[in-house]
Design an enzyme around this catalytic site. Sequence first.
Site, PDB file in Angstrom:
ATOM      1  N   CYS A 133       0.809  -1.232   0.000  1.00 19.78           N
ATOM      2  CA  CYS A 133       0.000   0.000   0.000  1.00 19.78           C
ATOM      3  C   CYS A 133       0.841   1.279   0.000  1.00 19.78           C
ATOM      4  CB  CYS A 133      -0.945   0.000   1.204  1.00 19.78           C
ATOM      5  SG  CYS A 133      -0.277  -0.793   2.684  1.00 19.78           S
ATOM      6  N   HIS A 246      -2.964   6.067   4.671  1.00 20.76           N
ATOM      7  CA  HIS A 246      -1.546   6.220   4.966  1.00 20.76           C
ATOM      8  C   HIS A 246      -1.094   7.594   4.474  1.00 20.76           C
ATOM      9  CE1 HIS A 246      -1.612   2.091   5.942  1.00 20.76           C
ATOM     10  NE2 HIS A 246      -0.873   1.582   4.987  1.00 20.76           N
TER      11      HIS A 246
HETATM   12  O1  L14 Z   1       2.823  -6.124   2.453  1.00 18.30           O
HETATM   13  O2  L14 Z   1       0.466  -3.963   8.653  1.00 18.30           O
HETATM   14  O3  L14 Z   1       0.989  -5.385   1.661  1.00 18.30           O
HETATM   15  O4  L14 Z   1       0.029  -2.124   7.577  1.00 18.30           O
HETATM   16  C1  L14 Z   1       0.675  -3.971   3.964  1.00 18.30           C
HETATM   17  C2  L14 Z   1       0.097  -3.519   5.257  1.00 18.30           C
HETATM   18  C3  L14 Z   1       1.917  -5.801   5.131  1.00 18.30           C
HETATM   19  C4  L14 Z   1       1.339  -5.305   6.444  1.00 18.30           C
HETATM   20  C5  L14 Z   1       1.703  -5.662   2.628  1.00 18.30           C
HETATM   21  C6  L14 Z   1       0.446  -3.291   7.625  1.00 18.30           C
HETATM   22  C7  L14 Z   1       1.133  -5.378   3.988  1.00 18.30           C
HETATM   23  C8  L14 Z   1       0.984  -3.859   6.377  1.00 18.30           C
END
Ligand code: L14
Length: 337
Positions: A133, A246
């Site tokens: 993300c 985010h």
């Molecule tokens: O690799 O805890 O797509 O915010 C993205 C969100 C891993 C965990 C990924 C989190 C995730 C992450």
Amino acid sequence: MMKKKSAYTVAVVGATGAVGTEMIQVLEDRDFPVGELVPLASARSEGNEVMFQGQTRPVKVLEHDSFQGVDVALFSAGASVSKEFGPVAVKAGAVVVDNSSAWRMDPKVPLVVPEVNAHALSEHQGLIANPNCSTIQMVVALKPLHDSVRIKRIIVTTFQSVSGTGKDAMEELAEQSRQLLSFGEAKVEVYPYQIAFNCLPHIDDFLPNGYTKEEMKMVNETRKIMGEPSLAITATTVRVPVFICHAESVNIETEGKLSANEARALLAAAPGIQVYDDPGHNLYPLPIDVVGTDAVYVGRVREDESVPNGLNLWIVADNLRKGAALNAVQIAEELFR
Ligand code: L14
Ligand code: 25A
């Protein structure tokens, strides 16, 4: 690329999770040509139903034979589920768009953000990876700047919401806030420390180099998507007590010179970006305004006065939509455009 039909059978793996729920919503919002929706999850969700186009659909338990007749499978149930069931779905004839980190750095698997590298889809072998993300929203914003003046180095610090971790983490932030505001003690389960009223410089596991996996995903995935294997990039990823969206502070050093005004104009003309940048009116992107929307929002565009050619940017996006579900559905749309 994919046989064109008037409607597709679409499976959502992890249909009851934070991202899976959003995937179903985005399919509906964008009028994706869904003939049949197949919601799949673990045995914990058996008996649950999801809503799609005003109708309820029963959630089925994910099994090896779940993909018969499925054209497209959108996965968001974690890396271990994707490792096991991704190839099973491809074997059954489905195209898989996988939101986990399981396949992203596999050289045979395209890692795609449609605004940046839709061309990479032409080489797919059934499995396509949806990037992390934080990486997605950053590359959408940096692409038009890189095309214009070539980025030499990126320094990024993220402010990541708890929804990236899933529903359990969202419940934990709400519960800890309630507990602390009523003079109780915060119960810590999902994260190593209390997340309410706190910031944790720790997302995903630590690696021997001192960085976290989340930080190295930003480095490696950005290079792969932008097709720049040796781009200099360093990341610090921070969890903040925000539910959804985010935010990122991004500093870039470029080969050519861009003024802040020129950068704003390039960003405003690029696909998928909204520029919200008017310090005179206290205008800049905020998570509480961006949640539920599709664009990547950019503000606080400034020239970095410490180097000859550099810029600072503040980038905010809905991590469940552009950071996950929306980008996955856009990939599926590209496949039979
Ligand atoms: O690799 O805890 O797509 O915010 C993205 C969100 C891993 C965990 C990924 C989190 C995730 C992450
Ligand atoms: O870091 P990763 O591995 O890349 O993980 C990324 C995402 O995967 C999910 C989590 O999303 C995260 O954002 N995840 C990771 N580890 C998990 C775990 N141990 C995990 N999910 C469950 N257990 P999420 O929680 O928002 O949604 C995940 C979706 O994936 C489905 N799913 C999970 N394991 C599955 C599976 N589907 C098929 N086969 C599997 N083996 C999950 O469905 C959801 O749709 P579900 O039925 O397992 O969960 C329904 C709700 O139950 C709660 N819950 C979560 N963990 C537990 C739990 N309840 C009891 N015990 C648990 N251990 C959640 O509220 C969930 O939404």
